[in-house]
Enzyme design. Structure first.
Site, PDB file in Angstrom:
ATOM      1  N   SER A 107       0.854  -1.190   0.000  1.00  0.00           N
ATOM      2  CA  SER A 107       0.000   0.000   0.000  1.00  0.00           C
ATOM      3  C   SER A 107       0.890   1.241   0.000  1.00  0.00           C
ATOM      4  CB  SER A 107      -0.853  -0.002   1.261  1.00  0.00           C
ATOM      5  OG  SER A 107      -1.391   1.276   1.500  1.00  0.00           O
ATOM      6  N   SER A 108       0.375   2.330  -0.564  1.00  0.00           N
ATOM      7  CA  SER A 108       1.173   3.565  -0.606  1.00  0.00           C
ATOM      8  C   SER A 108       1.371   4.168   0.790  1.00  0.00           C
ATOM      9  CB  SER A 108       0.524   4.591  -1.527  1.00  0.00           C
ATOM     10  OG  SER A 108      -0.772   4.911  -1.068  1.00  0.00           O
ATOM     11  N   CYS A 109       0.650   3.659   1.800  1.00  0.00           N
ATOM     12  CA  CYS A 109       0.835   4.212   3.151  1.00  0.00           C
ATOM     13  C   CYS A 109       2.126   3.715   3.811  1.00  0.00           C
ATOM     14  CB  CYS A 109      -0.367   3.924   4.035  1.00  0.00           C
ATOM     15  SG  CYS A 109      -0.495   2.208   4.496  1.00  0.00           S
ATOM     16  N   TYR A 146      -0.992  -0.585   9.962  1.00  0.00           N
ATOM     17  CA  TYR A 146      -1.168  -1.235   8.660  1.00  0.00           C
ATOM     18  C   TYR A 146       0.122  -1.092   7.839  1.00  0.00           C
ATOM     19  CZ  TYR A 146      -3.482  -2.099   4.127  1.00  0.00           C
ATOM     20  OH  TYR A 146      -3.858  -2.588   2.900  1.00  0.00           O
ATOM     21  N   LYS A 168       2.550  -3.981   6.224  1.00  0.00           N
ATOM     22  CA  LYS A 168       2.818  -4.043   4.785  1.00  0.00           C
ATOM     23  C   LYS A 168       4.327  -3.952   4.502  1.00  0.00           C
ATOM     24  CE  LYS A 168      -1.272  -4.645   3.029  1.00  0.00           C
ATOM     25  NZ  LYS A 168      -1.561  -5.872   2.268  1.00  0.00           N
ATOM     26  N   HIS A 191     -13.225   3.284   2.902  1.00  0.00           N
ATOM     27  CA  HIS A 191     -12.376   4.350   2.363  1.00  0.00           C
ATOM     28  C   HIS A 191     -13.248   5.497   1.849  1.00  0.00           C
ATOM     29  CE1 HIS A 191      -9.437   0.958   2.112  1.00  0.00           C
ATOM     30  NE2 HIS A 191      -8.622   1.916   2.536  1.00  0.00           N
TER      31      HIS A 191
HETATM   32  O1  GFB Z   1      -9.838   6.819   2.059  1.00  0.00           O
HETATM   33  P1  GFB Z   1      -9.400   7.183   3.427  1.00  0.00           P
HETATM   34  O2  GFB Z   1     -10.162   6.634   4.551  1.00  0.00           O
HETATM   35  O3  GFB Z   1      -7.902   6.766   3.551  1.00  0.00           O
HETATM   36  O4  GFB Z   1      -9.461   8.784   3.579  1.00  0.00           O
HETATM   37  P2  GFB Z   1      -6.422   7.375   3.663  1.00  0.00           P
HETATM   38  C1  GFB Z   1      -8.922   9.650   2.630  1.00  0.00           C
HETATM   39  C2  GFB Z   1      -9.230  11.082   2.983  1.00  0.00           C
HETATM   40  O5  GFB Z   1     -10.629  11.304   2.804  1.00  0.00           O
HETATM   41  C3  GFB Z   1      -8.909  11.493   4.433  1.00  0.00           C
HETATM   42  C4  GFB Z   1     -11.149  11.978   3.946  1.00  0.00           C
HETATM   43  O6  GFB Z   1      -8.372  12.789   4.425  1.00  0.00           O
HETATM   44  C5  GFB Z   1     -10.278  11.477   5.081  1.00  0.00           C
HETATM   45  O7  GFB Z   1     -10.380  12.335   6.212  1.00  0.00           O
HETATM   46  N1  GFB Z   1     -12.587  11.701   4.071  1.00  0.00           N
HETATM   47  C6  GFB Z   1     -13.575  12.609   3.938  1.00  0.00           C
HETATM   48  C7  GFB Z   1     -13.163  10.517   4.368  1.00  0.00           C
HETATM   49  N2  GFB Z   1     -14.762  12.055   4.199  1.00  0.00           N
HETATM   50  C8  GFB Z   1     -14.546  10.747   4.453  1.00  0.00           C
HETATM   51  C9  GFB Z   1     -15.410   9.671   4.781  1.00  0.00           C
HETATM   52  O8  GFB Z   1     -16.631   9.790   4.900  1.00  0.00           O
HETATM   53  N3  GFB Z   1     -14.806   8.443   4.968  1.00  0.00           N
HETATM   54  C10 GFB Z   1     -13.449   8.274   4.845  1.00  0.00           C
HETATM   55  N4  GFB Z   1     -12.937   7.056   5.018  1.00  0.00           N
HETATM   56  N5  GFB Z   1     -12.622   9.308   4.568  1.00  0.00           N
HETATM   57  C11 GFB Z   1      -5.983   4.895   4.132  1.00  0.00           C
HETATM   58  C12 GFB Z   1      -5.250   4.109   5.172  1.00  0.00           C
HETATM   59  O9  GFB Z   1      -5.672   6.197   4.373  1.00  0.00           O
HETATM   60  O10 GFB Z   1      -5.558   4.608   2.825  1.00  0.00           O
HETATM   61  C13 GFB Z   1      -5.132   2.697   4.820  1.00  0.00           C
HETATM   62  O11 GFB Z   1      -5.834   4.317   6.426  1.00  0.00           O
HETATM   63  C14 GFB Z   1      -4.773   2.453   3.365  1.00  0.00           C
HETATM   64  O12 GFB Z   1      -4.159   2.157   5.646  1.00  0.00           O
HETATM   65  C15 GFB Z   1      -5.591   3.293   2.442  1.00  0.00           C
HETATM   66  O13 GFB Z   1      -3.423   2.714   3.154  1.00  0.00           O
HETATM   67  C16 GFB Z   1      -5.169   3.183   0.989  1.00  0.00           C
HETATM   68  O14 GFB Z   1      -5.913   7.620   2.290  1.00  0.00           O
HETATM   69  O15 GFB Z   1      -6.333   8.534   4.563  1.00  0.00           O
END
Ligand code: GFB
Length: 324
Positions: free
Chosen positions: A113-115, A142, A146, A185
């Site tokens: 993952s890119s994280c 996570y 990874k 996500h």
């Molecule tokens: O997709 P996401 O949960 O993953 O969130 P990450 C991306 C961005 O969208 C963050 C915002 O800045 C969130 O605050 N966001 C806005 C939301 N509204 C929402 C919402 O309703 N739900 C969610 N989920 N986000 C993940 C990692 O990080 O990326 C994992 O936690 C993994 O480990 C994945 O690597 C690819 O990009 O922040």
């Protein structure tokens, strides 16, 4: 054009995690390869258990493995379930990679993952940024799991000469995604919120954080095409980024999602929720040199994912793909 290094023709191929979004996309893509897919019976193999994983590998005898099984989730799920994300992912990777060597797997591709990259990595992020700085706190657990998966592939290659490689995908979306409003996500979360708001004639939707973070999104079918390309045309200790090549702000994403769904109300930003990494745009030069490029633009991919969601109203995927 890069030469083919591994031929899937006639091979027994196992996609670990084949019921998740990524695994099912790889299975769809493999339908156009002359290989034989082997699948574990639904719910019968817990990949966090070494005994069950080894018994399955011993009976199925796959020759090629795509390791797409993982405990996955969005920013909130990662932040609130650190033990599960660290433990389950380490167990799944270690069990499958070790069993692959024991039972003579010829080639294995691990999905990271890119994280894994430092929170403040220089953009676009090249593969050599790994372990050059501190991780993003919300998903460090996570990320560490990874990173361990990448290192396992490298270590088995060095010590045993195993042909194990790793791909680092950017944020993925598409059919089969988890639409759980809390654990998902951002793409499925916003599609769901905008859809419900449209039906309820609500005045606004709530978007987490400031809306300012930048994210890169790749359709899972493009990822599947990329990992099959890597399986057949790449071998080496270096892992390879797989991304779309461009990013946008969460604010821009939210506007695009509302447009695709047909919700014309307002967008509110909830600053009590975390932003996570400010930006994680991948450098995809290595992948492009292998002759791969994504084909599905974000607007088209979002429309298609929304249509999939509408056609599967009862399909709420649980974010755990530990069971193959
Ligand atoms: O997709 P996401 O949960 O993953 O969130 P990450 C991306 C961005 O969208 C963050 C915002 O800045 C969130 O605050 N966001 C806005 C939301 N509204 C929402 C919402 O309703 N739900 C969610 N989920 N986000 C993940 C990692 O990080 O990326 C994992 O936690 C993994 O480990 C994945 O690597 C690819 O990009 O922040």
């Amino acid at each position: 054009m890069p030469e083919q290094l591994y031929d899937l023709g006639g091979k027994r191929v196992w996609v670990a995690g084949d019921r998740g979004m990524v695994g099912s996309a790889i299975v769809r893509r493999l339908a156009s390869e002359p290989c034989q897919i082997v699948r574990a019976p639904r719910g019968e193999v817990d990949l966090t258990r070494q005994d069950q994983t080894e018994a399955w590998m011993a009976s199925a005898r796959p020759q090629a493995v795509f390791l797409a099984a993982a405990k996955v989730g969005g920013i909130h799920a990662n932040d609130t379930h650190p033990a599960e994300f660290l433990y389950q992912n380490m167990m799944i990777e270690a069990n499958i990679i070790h069993a692959a060597r024991r039972f003579g797997v010829e080639k294995l591709l691990f999905l990271g993952s890119s994280c894994i990259y430092p929170r403040m990595a220089t953009q676009p992020i090249t593969e050599d940024a790994l372990l050059t700085g501190p991780l993003e706190p919300t998903n460090q657990w996570y990320a560490v799991a990874k990173i361990a998966g990448i290192k396992l592939c490298q270590a088995y290659r060095r010590q045993y000469g195993s042909d194990y490689i790793s791909a680092m995908p950017t944020n993925l979306y598409g059919p089969g995604d988890n639409f759980d409003p809390v654990g998902s996500h951002v793409v499925p979360a916003l599609l769901l919120k905008a859809h419900k708001a449209k039906l309820d004639r609500a005045r606004y939707i709530d978007v987490w954080g400031s809306g300012r973070p930048l994210r890169e999104f790749l359709h899972v079918d493009d990822l599947a095409d990329g990992v099959v390309r890597l399986m057949t045309h790449y071998s080496g200790e270096d892992f390879v980024n797989v991304g779309a090549g461009y990013d946008l702000t969460i604010m821009e994403l939210a506007e695009l999602v509302c447009e695709v769904v047909g919700f014309s109300g307002a967008i509110r930003y909830d600053s009590s929720k975390p932003d996570g990494t400010p930006r994680k745009l991948l450098d995809v030069s290595r992948m492009r040199a292998l002759g791969w490029a994504p084909k599905i633009d974000l607007r088209t991919g979002l429309k298609q994912t929304y249509e999939w969601f509408l056609e599967h109203p009862n399909e709420i995927r649980i974010p755990v793909h530990a069971a193959s």
